[in-house]
Design a protein around this motif. Structure first.
Motif, PDB file in Angstrom:
ATOM      1  N   PRO A 127      11.057  10.373   4.153  1.00 37.12           N
ATOM      2  CA  PRO A 127       9.811   9.608   4.015  1.00 37.12           C
ATOM      3  C   PRO A 127       9.950   8.138   4.404  1.00 37.12           C
ATOM      4  O   PRO A 127       8.957   7.501   4.731  1.00 37.12           O
ATOM      5  CB  PRO A 127       9.472   9.736   2.530  1.00 37.12           C
ATOM      6  CG  PRO A 127      10.737  10.095   1.858  1.00 37.12           C
ATOM      7  CD  PRO A 127      11.532  10.876   2.853  1.00 37.12           C
ATOM      8  N   TRP A 128      11.181   7.604   4.355  1.00 41.75           N
ATOM      9  CA  TRP A 128      11.396   6.210   4.780  1.00 41.75           C
ATOM     10  C   TRP A 128      11.892   6.172   6.216  1.00 41.75           C
ATOM     11  O   TRP A 128      12.437   5.169   6.662  1.00 41.75           O
ATOM     12  CB  TRP A 128      12.411   5.524   3.865  1.00 41.75           C
ATOM     13  CG  TRP A 128      11.938   5.255   2.482  1.00 41.75           C
ATOM     14  CD1 TRP A 128      11.168   4.192   2.059  1.00 41.75           C
ATOM     15  CD2 TRP A 128      12.220   6.026   1.300  1.00 41.75           C
ATOM     16  NE1 TRP A 128      10.959   4.282   0.708  1.00 41.75           N
ATOM     17  CE2 TRP A 128      11.586   5.392   0.212  1.00 41.75           C
ATOM     18  CE3 TRP A 128      12.940   7.189   1.049  1.00 41.75           C
ATOM     19  CZ2 TRP A 128      11.649   5.880  -1.098  1.00 41.75           C
ATOM     20  CZ3 TRP A 128      12.993   7.676  -0.252  1.00 41.75           C
ATOM     21  CH2 TRP A 128      12.354   7.029  -1.310  1.00 41.75           C
ATOM     22  N   SER A 129      11.790   7.296   6.923  1.00 43.79           N
ATOM     23  CA  SER A 129      12.358   7.457   8.254  1.00 43.79           C
ATOM     24  C   SER A 129      13.881   7.420   8.170  1.00 43.79           C
ATOM     25  O   SER A 129      14.448   7.351   7.077  1.00 43.79           O
ATOM     26  CB  SER A 129      11.804   6.390   9.211  1.00 43.79           C
ATOM     27  OG  SER A 129      12.224   6.627  10.521  1.00 43.79           O
ATOM     28  N   ASP A 187       0.812  -1.221   0.000  1.00 41.81           N
ATOM     29  CA  ASP A 187       0.000   0.000   0.000  1.00 41.81           C
ATOM     30  C   ASP A 187       0.845   1.270   0.000  1.00 41.81           C
ATOM     31  O   ASP A 187       0.463   2.274  -0.592  1.00 41.81           O
ATOM     32  CB  ASP A 187      -0.933   0.020   1.215  1.00 41.81           C
ATOM     33  CG  ASP A 187      -2.090  -0.948   1.037  1.00 41.81           C
ATOM     34  OD1 ASP A 187      -2.160  -1.578  -0.028  1.00 41.81           O
ATOM     35  OD2 ASP A 187      -2.914  -1.057   1.959  1.00 41.81           O
ATOM     36  N   THR A 188       1.990   1.226   0.687  1.00 41.49           N
ATOM     37  CA  THR A 188       2.846   2.421   0.735  1.00 41.49           C
ATOM     38  C   THR A 188       3.197   2.877  -0.680  1.00 41.49           C
ATOM     39  O   THR A 188       2.840   3.970  -1.104  1.00 41.49           O
ATOM     40  CB  THR A 188       4.149   2.119   1.511  1.00 41.49           C
ATOM     41  OG1 THR A 188       4.643   0.863   1.059  1.00 41.49           O
ATOM     42  CG2 THR A 188       3.952   2.111   2.995  1.00 41.49           C
ATOM     43  N   THR A 189       3.861   1.982  -1.418  1.00 38.24           N
ATOM     44  CA  THR A 189       4.320   2.347  -2.762  1.00 38.24           C
ATOM     45  C   THR A 189       3.120   2.598  -3.675  1.00 38.24           C
ATOM     46  O   THR A 189       3.120   3.549  -4.472  1.00 38.24           O
ATOM     47  CB  THR A 189       5.210   1.229  -3.343  1.00 38.24           C
ATOM     48  OG1 THR A 189       6.073   0.762  -2.318  1.00 38.24           O
ATOM     49  CG2 THR A 189       6.032   1.723  -4.500  1.00 38.24           C
ATOM     50  N   ALA A 190       2.087   1.745  -3.568  1.00 35.74           N
ATOM     51  CA  ALA A 190       0.915   1.895  -4.446  1.00 35.74           C
ATOM     52  C   ALA A 190       0.265   3.265  -4.251  1.00 35.74           C
ATOM     53  O   ALA A 190      -0.129   3.924  -5.232  1.00 35.74           O
ATOM     54  CB  ALA A 190      -0.091   0.783  -4.168  1.00 35.74           C
ATOM     55  N   SER A 240      14.892   2.324  10.243  1.00 35.76           N
ATOM     56  CA  SER A 240      14.158   2.922   9.118  1.00 35.76           C
ATOM     57  C   SER A 240      13.625   1.810   8.212  1.00 35.76           C
ATOM     58  O   SER A 240      13.890   0.629   8.435  1.00 35.76           O
ATOM     59  CB  SER A 240      15.076   3.866   8.354  1.00 35.76           C
ATOM     60  OG  SER A 240      16.134   3.136   7.807  1.00 35.76           O
ATOM     61  N   CYS A 241      12.888   2.219   7.190  1.00 36.74           N
ATOM     62  CA  CYS A 241      12.196   1.263   6.316  1.00 36.74           C
ATOM     63  C   CYS A 241      13.154   0.266   5.662  1.00 36.74           C
ATOM     64  O   CYS A 241      14.109   0.653   4.999  1.00 36.74           O
ATOM     65  CB  CYS A 241      11.456   2.047   5.230  1.00 36.74           C
ATOM     66  SG  CYS A 241      10.670   0.973   4.022  1.00 36.74           S
ATOM     67  N   VAL A 242      12.836  -1.033   5.816  1.00 37.87           N
ATOM     68  CA  VAL A 242      13.698  -2.054   5.195  1.00 37.87           C
ATOM     69  C   VAL A 242      13.403  -2.197   3.701  1.00 37.87           C
ATOM     70  O   VAL A 242      14.170  -2.790   2.967  1.00 37.87           O
ATOM     71  CB  VAL A 242      13.535  -3.438   5.874  1.00 37.87           C
ATOM     72  CG1 VAL A 242      14.129  -3.445   7.246  1.00 37.87           C
ATOM     73  CG2 VAL A 242      12.076  -3.856   5.900  1.00 37.87           C
TER      74      VAL A 242
END
Ligand code: HEM
Length: 275
Positions: free
Chosen positions: A199-201, A57-60, A206-208
């Protein structure tokens, strides 16, 4: 997530195929009786979270904002198309290799600019472990250990001190061209001041999936715009300026129920036209 897993389990117990997706395979891997299956229930829920929310959902959602904003900007699509042709030299999409992707800087700029204004995770909930001091204007503020802090990404990413004309969606702000060159390949990406875009922290947790989403965003855009244009279905008598305003209003009418998403995307009809 628990409901989805329970529904899949019920379908499997009834001898039905289930939804047939990844979740079905995950639920099949749980041993519900001994709870010592290939995956534990907790691991399954972790994977469902990863696949459905964190990973998809994030990327979409970013892609939805990006395609919508691009549709109102035909010149920008030409600008991106120019780069795609320069980089791929007319090679068909099937022959594109991974090493091309870092060279699609304009495509990445469009993705980054969308993340700046429409980050799917708008703030990052954190807690201080040790006591910390933070400079706020002239003052030093002491934050005790165990305090909830919530850095608001969208606030920082639209702060006019770091982002001139902050609410304008302008992908070209990310592209720096060396003075004496007109070559697209010589363009460089802007590196924002530390702490003004995350945005990815940031930091160890942070976002993997950062790299995956970067490649997805660029790949979708490049493989779409190499052969197609996105157009807004205009209303009778509507000017280009009005179209742009309708698109902006549609994107700004959003919610953050789970991740930032457009409330009523159908207010702007889009078409994908082959070149
Ligand atoms: C544009 C797309 C994406 C954005 C903006 C995004 C953003 C974020 C943010 C802000 C966090 C919180 C990090 C923190 O607590 O400091 C996070 C965590 C996470 N993301 Fe992403 N993400 C994206 C795509 C993805 C993808 C594609 C995957 C998987 C393939 C993914 C998997 C995860 C996971 C598993 C976590 C939890 C990490 C942890 O707590 O250790 N994300 N993401």
């Amino acid at each position: 997530m628990t409901k989805v897993v329970a529904e899949e389990k019920m379908a499997i117990d009834d001898g039905k195929p289930g939804s047939g997706g990844l979740v079905t395979s995950l639920v099949r891997a749980i041993d519900h009786v001994s709870k010592r299956g290939v995956l534990s229930l907790e691991e399954t829920l972790g994977n469902v979270f990863m696949i459905n929310f964190a990973g998809l959902d994030t990327t979409a959602n970013v892609l939805a904002f990006m395609i919508m904003r691009l549709a109102a900007e035909p010149d920008l699509q030409d600008w991106v198309h120019e780069e795609i042709l320069a980089i791929t030299q007319g090679r068909p999409v099937e022959d594109w290799e991974y090493d091309l992707f870092p060279r699609f800087k304009r495509c990445y700029a469009v993705f980054l600019e969308t993340l700046r204004l429409y980050a799917p995770v708008t703030g990052v909930p954190k807690m201080t472990t040790s006591g910390q001091t933070v400079q706020v204007g002239e003052r030093l503020v002491a934050i005790p250990p165990g305090t909830d802090v919530f850095p608001m990404l969208l606030g920082i990413q639209t702060d006019p001190r770091y982002w001139p004309d902050p609410f304008t969606w302008k992908p070209s702000r990310w592209i720096l061209r060396p003075e004496r060159s007109t070559e697209i390949e010589d363009e460089q990406l802007l590196v924002p001041q530390n702490g003004t875009f995350f945005p990815w922290s940031e930091g160890t947790q942070s976002c993997v999936g950062k790299k995956v989403s970067q490649i997805e965003g660029v790949a979708v855009l490049a493989s779409l715009l190499v052969t197609h244009r996105i157009r807004v279905q205009t209303e009778p008598g509507e000017t280009q300026k009005q179209v742009k305003k309708r698109v902006e209003d549609c994107c700004d009418d959003n919610n953050f129920d789970i991740l930032l998403e457009i409330n009523n995307p159908s207010k702007v009809g889009l078409e994908c036209v082959e070149l």
